[in-house]
Design a protein around this motif. Sequence first.
Motif, mmCIF file in Angstrom:
data_model
loop_
_atom_site.group_PDB
_atom_site.id
_atom_site.type_symbol
_atom_site.label_atom_id
_atom_site.label_comp_id
_atom_site.label_asym_id
_atom_site.label_seq_id
_atom_site.Cartn_x
_atom_site.Cartn_y
_atom_site.Cartn_z
ATOM 1 N N LEU A 33 -1.094 -9.410 13.184
ATOM 2 C CA LEU A 33 -2.466 -9.053 12.851
ATOM 3 C C LEU A 33 -2.418 -7.738 12.089
ATOM 4 C CD1 LEU A 33 -5.489 -9.690 13.274
ATOM 5 C CD2 LEU A 33 -5.351 -8.403 15.421
ATOM 6 N N VAL A 34 -3.046 -7.696 10.919
ATOM 7 C CA VAL A 34 -3.007 -6.505 10.074
ATOM 8 C C VAL A 34 -4.389 -6.212 9.511
ATOM 9 C CG1 VAL A 34 -0.596 -6.956 9.411
ATOM 10 C CG2 VAL A 34 -2.449 -7.722 7.923
ATOM 11 N N TRP A 35 -4.545 -5.019 8.980
ATOM 12 C CA TRP A 35 -5.769 -4.583 8.309
ATOM 13 C C TRP A 35 -5.806 -5.183 6.899
ATOM 14 C CZ3 TRP A 35 -10.352 -3.137 7.298
ATOM 15 C CH2 TRP A 35 -10.696 -2.292 6.258
ATOM 16 N N TRP A 36 -6.971 -5.418 6.404
ATOM 17 C CA TRP A 36 -7.222 -6.022 5.107
ATOM 18 C C TRP A 36 -6.444 -5.348 3.978
ATOM 19 C CZ3 TRP A 36 -9.976 -3.411 1.212
ATOM 20 C CH2 TRP A 36 -10.374 -4.187 0.130
ATOM 21 N N ALA A 37 -6.278 -4.045 4.000
ATOM 22 C CA ALA A 37 -5.624 -3.323 2.905
ATOM 23 C C ALA A 37 -4.138 -3.075 3.138
ATOM 24 C CB ALA A 37 -6.334 -1.986 2.670
ATOM 25 N N THR A 38 -3.552 -3.715 4.123
ATOM 26 C CA THR A 38 -2.134 -3.503 4.426
ATOM 27 C C THR A 38 -1.241 -3.820 3.234
ATOM 28 O OG1 THR A 38 -2.435 -3.807 6.788
ATOM 29 C CG2 THR A 38 -0.239 -4.264 5.917
ATOM 30 N N THR A 39 -1.517 -4.890 2.527
ATOM 31 C CA THR A 39 -0.706 -5.236 1.361
ATOM 32 C C THR A 39 -0.757 -4.123 0.315
ATOM 33 O OG1 THR A 39 -1.109 -7.579 1.743
ATOM 34 C CG2 THR A 39 -0.307 -6.979 -0.431
ATOM 35 N N VAL A 40 -1.913 -3.525 0.141
ATOM 36 C CA VAL A 40 -2.060 -2.427 -0.822
ATOM 37 C C VAL A 40 -1.239 -1.219 -0.369
ATOM 38 C CG1 VAL A 40 -3.696 -0.811 -1.891
ATOM 39 C CG2 VAL A 40 -4.340 -3.214 -1.541
ATOM 40 N N GLU A 41 -1.327 -0.876 0.914
ATOM 41 C CA GLU A 41 -0.568 0.268 1.424
ATOM 42 C C GLU A 41 0.936 0.041 1.305
ATOM 43 O OE1 GLU A 41 -1.960 2.539 4.901
ATOM 44 O OE2 GLU A 41 -3.391 0.891 5.151
ATOM 45 N N CYS A 42 1.391 -1.162 1.632
ATOM 46 C CA CYS A 42 2.822 -1.462 1.534
ATOM 47 C C CYS A 42 3.285 -1.465 0.080
ATOM 48 C CB CYS A 42 3.120 -2.807 2.194
ATOM 49 S SG CYS A 42 2.896 -2.811 3.984
ATOM 50 N N THR A 43 2.481 -2.026 -0.805
ATOM 51 C CA THR A 43 2.811 -2.016 -2.231
ATOM 52 C C THR A 43 2.920 -0.581 -2.731
ATOM 53 O OG1 THR A 43 1.779 -4.168 -2.606
ATOM 54 C CG2 THR A 43 2.010 -2.720 -4.533
ATOM 55 N N ALA A 45 3.797 2.050 -1.012
ATOM 56 C CA ALA A 45 5.038 2.644 -0.490
ATOM 57 C C ALA A 45 6.255 2.169 -1.285
ATOM 58 C CB ALA A 45 5.198 2.299 0.987
ATOM 59 N N ILE A 46 6.322 0.879 -1.562
ATOM 60 C CA ILE A 46 7.455 0.336 -2.316
ATOM 61 C C ILE A 46 7.459 0.893 -3.742
ATOM 62 C CG2 ILE A 46 8.491 -1.779 -3.252
ATOM 63 C CD1 ILE A 46 7.114 -3.230 -0.791
ATOM 64 N N ALA A 47 6.305 0.887 -4.400
ATOM 65 C CA ALA A 47 6.213 1.391 -5.776
ATOM 66 C C ALA A 47 6.573 2.869 -5.860
ATOM 67 C CB ALA A 47 4.811 1.151 -6.332
ATOM 68 N N ARG A 48 6.145 3.649 -4.862
ATOM 69 C CA ARG A 48 6.471 5.082 -4.849
ATOM 70 C C ARG A 48 7.981 5.279 -4.760
ATOM 71 N NH1 ARG A 48 3.792 6.355 -0.649
ATOM 72 N NH2 ARG A 48 5.541 6.347 0.778
ATOM 73 N N LEU A 49 8.643 4.510 -3.882
ATOM 74 C CA LEU A 49 10.092 4.624 -3.750
ATOM 75 C C LEU A 49 10.799 4.219 -5.047
ATOM 76 C CD1 LEU A 49 10.509 3.249 -0.145
ATOM 77 C CD2 LEU A 49 10.938 5.596 -0.906
ATOM 78 N N GLU A 50 10.268 3.199 -5.702
ATOM 79 C CA GLU A 50 10.863 2.789 -6.976
ATOM 80 C C GLU A 50 10.673 3.873 -8.038
ATOM 81 O OE1 GLU A 50 10.936 -1.054 -9.989
ATOM 82 O OE2 GLU A 50 9.106 -0.648 -8.839
ATOM 83 N N ARG A 51 9.457 4.421 -8.132
ATOM 84 C CA ARG A 51 9.195 5.490 -9.116
ATOM 85 C C ARG A 51 10.072 6.708 -8.872
ATOM 86 N NH1 ARG A 51 3.935 4.042 -8.134
ATOM 87 N NH2 ARG A 51 3.661 5.771 -6.697
ATOM 88 N N ASP A 52 10.296 7.027 -7.577
ATOM 89 C CA ASP A 52 11.090 8.203 -7.225
ATOM 90 C C ASP A 52 12.591 7.966 -7.363
ATOM 91 O OD1 ASP A 52 8.690 9.436 -6.689
ATOM 92 O OD2 ASP A 52 8.903 9.361 -4.494
#
Length: 145
Positions: A33-43, A45-52
Amino acid sequence: MRFWDASAIVPLVMAEPTTRALQKLAAADPAMLVWWATTVECTSAIARLERDGALDPPAAHEAFDRLKRLGEGWHEVDATDAVREAALRLLRVHPLRAADALQLAAAFVAAERRPSALELITLDERLAAAARKEGFGVIEVGGTP
């Protein structure tokens, strides 16, 4: 069924110190069970790690694919007035960021305003502390920073 915060989802889609422990929790109770915006938050985090530069493009692509597959099977708490109202209260009571207040509010609404009825999985200590004070059972994960 347990409520999963985005901080606990990210290690399921890319290798982190807590990945194995979280994989065991997910395997033991796969109805997430997750919050509606979980996919956005996870995306984010992944994008930030890729950019960094901490995640190379092929690994980021694989993480995004895993997130998509994982998201196809979980249950989402929708963005509603009840979630917003609960988040506003939580922000006044606990030292939470807006996204964390929305996560906790979604869990609160999903638990039908009875926090002791739902366990929460998070790696965020501030969110975990607020969840405990609200009456949620918080799953401790080995290897949590």
